[in-house]
Design an enzyme around this catalytic site. Structure first.
Site, PDB file in Angstrom:
ATOM      1  N   SER A  81       3.620  -0.237   0.506  1.00  0.00           N
ATOM      2  CA  SER A  81       2.309  -0.157   1.137  1.00  0.00           C
ATOM      3  C   SER A  81       2.452  -0.583   2.598  1.00  0.00           C
ATOM      4  O   SER A  81       3.208  -1.497   2.905  1.00  0.00           O
ATOM      5  CB  SER A  81       1.327  -1.054   0.385  1.00  0.00           C
ATOM      6  OG  SER A  81       0.016  -0.620   0.623  1.00  0.00           O
ATOM      7  N   GLU A  82       1.703   0.085   3.478  1.00  0.00           N
ATOM      8  CA  GLU A  82       1.879  -0.115   4.920  1.00  0.00           C
ATOM      9  C   GLU A  82       1.769  -1.574   5.346  1.00  0.00           C
ATOM     10  O   GLU A  82       2.425  -2.008   6.295  1.00  0.00           O
ATOM     11  CB  GLU A  82       0.814   0.681   5.715  1.00  0.00           C
ATOM     12  CG  GLU A  82       0.957   2.166   5.656  1.00  0.00           C
ATOM     13  CD  GLU A  82       0.145   2.771   4.535  1.00  0.00           C
ATOM     14  OE1 GLU A  82       0.304   2.332   3.369  1.00  0.00           O
ATOM     15  OE2 GLU A  82      -0.650   3.681   4.812  1.00  0.00           O
ATOM     16  N   ASN A  83       0.906  -2.331   4.667  1.00  0.00           N
ATOM     17  CA  ASN A  83       0.685  -3.708   5.111  1.00  0.00           C
ATOM     18  C   ASN A  83       1.819  -4.653   4.708  1.00  0.00           C
ATOM     19  O   ASN A  83       1.684  -5.863   4.837  1.00  0.00           O
ATOM     20  CB  ASN A  83      -0.673  -4.225   4.614  1.00  0.00           C
ATOM     21  CG  ASN A  83      -0.813  -4.156   3.112  1.00  0.00           C
ATOM     22  OD1 ASN A  83      -0.273  -3.267   2.462  1.00  0.00           O
ATOM     23  ND2 ASN A  83      -1.536  -5.087   2.550  1.00  0.00           N
TER      24      ASN A  83
END
Lengths: 253, 223
Positions: free
Chosen positions: B49-51
């Site tokens: 996930s990007e975060n």
């Protein structure tokens, strides 16, 4: 003796001036957001800020809706103040952002500001924004990336081909202030984070003249494992500890 | 009379069929997030996930079990899993930009027969959010567009030319929809699978995109 711990959020942003470029950490949720530093900037009433970060914030009204809707999956603390507070109060003139628009038909304060012509938007993807910050922190003037070619992001940028693929020239960003959130700090400003509370925060540390970290806890020097420190204190000028109980944003502290 | 359309969960099951053992997978918001519920147990995949959470477990739907410090890019609480790693956002985007994501499954406003993807402005809005989606669309090894073939109002989302602003040109490799699966190839848009009850002619009638129909079109299966 080095001691970067300050007693007051107001003191931590006391030298912020109108027109400052302010990187604001976090991703879009409550845990990774430097809420009390944002509140201090709101109280200081500095104007014409350029904010740099993932979102331009949800603002007070959308946060209330979000808190209600999210309650079925996640309890959200009362003391979540986001960049939308600054936008709502008319303190922001420009945003360099990845996620300015609400992912629904409702409008964020930033979207409203853009539509009313009061706020300027520079939109880019998260990879480019992170790299521009990292370049700012690391003394690199600019770099080429293929991301954004043939889209709105390309407008006004130099295009150059590497290995048969078009790339855009992107410039470093240096801020006046980076306002970030971390879990633990020591008096040297060394920081560790918790889970996805990390996100943009370490990326912004050191990318501005002054980096201020809002932390849950300060520990004795030597207590943080050197192997596990994420942000070395050299990137951090000031540290302030969050209050134990939620406090309203407009209360001096 | 055309067949039934797949519901969102079933579309996600079909997309998850693409995930092979050992792959790094990034799921966009919306229908793609359901894919994580449908990975066959014999396959171990790493959800990114990007975060900056890599290798997380199932999405949590009970606030008592949720941790505000463990969320995915759609701000949904996720569970911790042995082998999970946390990075900062810059490192997480390096994983994307460096081509270390094997498959990304992205939502769609419009996708063209050339693989152009428009998905960053919600229809009717003037301002959009690129988030991490543009990096994924440009840099993932394989981009799957997962979408209903048409909007609720009956307008095609698989089109000849996108009229909405592009997230990335010529990035989509495969389009998985509620009526068919199509591949974007150098020759054009090729029909690979049809949902039972649908014919190639019925799918073609819904779009101005030119659909190439090879002789070996399969009936869609989920396993």
């Amino acid at each position: 003796m080095i001691n970067k711990i300050l007693e007051s959020f107001d003191e931590a942003v006391a030298d912020m001036v109108d027109g400052a470029t302010v990187m604001i950490g976090g991703f879009g949720g409550p845990a990774e957001c430097p809420s009390y530093l944002i509140a201090a900037v709101a109280r200081k009433e500095v104007k014409d800020l350029t904010i740099v970060g993932n979102t331009g914030g949800w603002g007070v009204n959308l946060l209330a809706i979000l808190r209600e809707r999210m309650a079925v999956i996640l309890e959200i603390a009362e003391d979540w103040y986001d960049p939308g507070l600054l936008v709502q109060r008319g303190q922001v003139k420009k945003g360099i952002l990845c996620f300015p628009a609400a992912p629904a038909r409702v409008l964020t304060p930033f979207e409203q500001g853009v539509l009313q012509g009061q706020v300027e938007l520079e939109l880019m993807g998260q990879g480019t924004l992170c790299e521009r910050m990292r370049a700012g922190r690391g003394g690199i003037a600019a770099f080429y990336t293929p991301v954004g070619v043939g889209t709105v992001v390309e407008e006004g940028k130099e295009v150059r081909e590497f290995n048969g693929r078009k790339h855009l020239l992107e410039h470093a960003i240096k801020g006046d202030f980076s306002l970030i959130r971390a879990h633990k700090a020591d008096r040297y400003g060394n920081l560790v984070y918790r889970g996805t509370g990390r996100t943009f925060n370490p990326v912004m540390a050191g990318a501005s003249t002054v980096t201020v970290a809002e932390v849950d806890e300060v520990v004795e020097l030597g207590e943080l494992d050197p192997e596990c420190i994420v942000t070395p204190g050299v990137y951090v000028q000031r540290v302030v500890v969050r209050p134990k109980e939620p406090r309203p944003w407009d209360e001096a502290m | 009379m055309a067949g039934e359309r797949l519901d969102e969960q079933t579309m996600a099951i079909r997309a998850a069929k693409e995930f092979q053992d050992g792959m790094v997978i990034n799921l966009g918001v919306g229908i793609p997030t359901y894919c994580s519920n449908f990975v066959p147990p014999e396959r171990e995949v790493i959800f990114h996930s990007e975060n900056g959470v890599i290798g997380f477990g199932p999405i949590i739907d009970n606030p008592d079990d949720a941790d505000e410090n463990l969320i995915n890019a759609g701000a949904q609480p996720v569970s911790s899993k042995p082998g999970m790693a946390i990075t900062d956002h810059g490192e997480s985007l390096c994983i994307i930009r460096g081509g270390h994501v094997d498959i990304t499954v992205l939502g769609v406003v419009q996708v063209s027969e050339k693989g152009d993807l428009a998905n960053y402005i919600i229809p009717g809005k003037q301002i959009g959010s690129l988030g991490g989606g543009q990096d994924l669309a440009f840099c993932a090894k394989k981009v799957i567009a997962l979408t209903t073939f048409s909007t609720k109002e009956g307008e095609a989302k698989v089109v000849k030319e996108c009229t909405q602003p592009l997230t990335a040109p010529r990035c989509v490799d495969q389009i998985i929809t509620d009526i068919a699966v199509l591949d974007v190839t150098p020759e054009g848009l090729v029909l690979r699978e049809l949902v039972p009850g649908w014919t190639a002619e019925e799918v073609q009638a819904l779009t101005d995109a030119k659909i190439i129909v090879p002789p070996d079109v399969q009936e869609m299966t989920l396993l």
